[in-house]
Scaffold this motif. Structure first.
Motif, mmCIF file in Angstrom:
data_model
loop_
_atom_site.group_PDB
_atom_site.id
_atom_site.type_symbol
_atom_site.label_atom_id
_atom_site.label_comp_id
_atom_site.label_asym_id
_atom_site.label_seq_id
_atom_site.Cartn_x
_atom_site.Cartn_y
_atom_site.Cartn_z
ATOM 1 N N VAL A 241 0.863 -1.191 0.000
ATOM 2 C CA VAL A 241 0.000 0.000 0.000
ATOM 3 C C VAL A 241 0.896 1.236 0.000
ATOM 4 N N VAL A 242 0.715 2.088 -1.000
ATOM 5 C CA VAL A 242 1.443 3.362 -1.019
ATOM 6 C C VAL A 242 0.707 4.332 -0.099
ATOM 7 N N VAL A 243 1.437 5.024 0.764
ATOM 8 C CA VAL A 243 0.788 5.970 1.683
ATOM 9 C C VAL A 243 1.375 7.375 1.513
ATOM 10 N N ASP A 244 0.488 8.365 1.621
ATOM 11 C CA ASP A 244 0.912 9.763 1.515
ATOM 12 C C ASP A 244 0.001 10.612 2.401
ATOM 13 N N ASP A 245 0.352 11.883 2.573
ATOM 14 C CA ASP A 245 -0.482 12.726 3.431
ATOM 15 C C ASP A 245 -1.695 13.287 2.691
ATOM 16 N N VAL A 246 -1.442 13.932 1.534
ATOM 17 C CA VAL A 246 -2.530 14.606 0.823
ATOM 18 C C VAL A 246 -2.491 14.202 -0.645
ATOM 19 N N VAL A 247 -3.651 13.890 -1.220
ATOM 20 C CA VAL A 247 -3.716 13.664 -2.663
ATOM 21 C C VAL A 247 -4.378 14.881 -3.296
ATOM 22 N N THR A 248 -3.744 15.362 -4.378
ATOM 23 C CA THR A 248 -4.318 16.500 -5.097
ATOM 24 C C THR A 248 -4.676 16.037 -6.503
ATOM 25 N N THR A 249 -3.691 15.998 -7.404
ATOM 26 C CA THR A 249 -3.971 15.515 -8.757
ATOM 27 C C THR A 249 -3.835 13.997 -8.857
ATOM 28 N N GLY A 250 -3.165 13.393 -7.906
ATOM 29 C CA GLY A 250 -2.885 11.953 -7.970
ATOM 30 C C GLY A 250 -1.603 11.634 -8.726
#
Ligand SMILES: [Zn+2]
Length: 244
Positions: A202-211
């Protein structure tokens, strides 16, 4: 002497802020509790329900993406305080909620999982006293393990130094996002071995905007024959939160 005692005072208040942040990170309101959130903001963040998000347009290769909530209100403020203002204790409540997002994204049946945090550039990690997503991913993995989802963190990607985006056209920015990461060959055998044993990535990040960032991370992993089925993030910029 006056200047010196004022400098000492500044140092002291900075230390007190580190130990006992004066304001809630979510609303800047009255005294936050130990982890830096007031009861109302902690409750708002705890009440958010993970939901599927679909950036429009959806970048090719974006894994199925699930976010805790829209990038707004106390969640947005808490993410900014954690990431930009060094409020590291917020890794606790935010990491625990990231664990909820991972569990929701993978479905009800617990199983082993490896979280791949989107890596920070060396410059960003220096500015923020460490890689903020790595810290969050570790916290989320601990929380998942505690709930019976054996979880670990893998870092098979490195971030390339980022060009100054102020200078870039949107096409340039897309190209920069696509080439933002490189594979670390030395890290791949262990990740591949885990995946062969049935561990889900699973890729994890804080915020998605455009992807675009998540799609680029997934694309690099795919080049190494590593398939990240889902991406889990804390927040999605509001107009991209899908109702379905
Ligand atoms: Zn608050």
């Amino acid at each position: 002497m006056a200047a010196r005692s004022s400098a000492l005072g500044d140092t002291w208040s900075a230390l007190v802020d580190l130990v006992l942040p004066a304001d809630c990170a979510g609303c800047a309101g009255a005294a936050g509790h130990r982890r830096g959130l007031c009861d109302a903001c902690a409750a708002a963040i705890a009440a958010a329900k993970p939901q599927r998000v679909r950036p429009q347009p959806e970048p090719p290769g974006l894994p199925r993406c699930v976010a805790l909530a829209a990038y707004a209100g106390s969640l947005r403020e808490a993410i900014l305080a954690y990431k930009e203002r060094g409020r590291h204790p917020l890794a606790g409540p935010l990491g625990d909620r990231l664990a909820d997002v991972v569990a929701a994204a993978l479905g009800a049946v617990p199983g082993p999982v490896l979280l791949v945090p989107v890596p920070a550039t060396a410059a960003a990690a220096r500015d923020r006293y460490g890689d903020h997503m790595l810290r969050l991913a570790r916290r989320a993995a601990r929380e998942l393990s505690r709930r019976g989802w054996p979880a670990g963190v893998a870092c098979p990607l490195r971030a390339r130094p980022r060009p100054d985006s102020v200078e870039l056209s949107s096409a340039d920015r897309l190209r920069a996002a696509e080439s933002a990461f490189v594979l670390l060959p030395g890290r791949l055998p262990a990740v591949r071995a885990a995946v062969r044993r049935g561990v889900r990535l699973v890729v994890v990040d804080d915020v998605v905007t455009t992807g675009a960032t998540l799609a680029a991370a997934a694309a690099r992993l795919r080049e190494a024959e590593l398939d990240a089925q889902v991406a889990a993030v804390l927040a999605a910029t509001q107009r991209r939160v899908s109702a379905r």
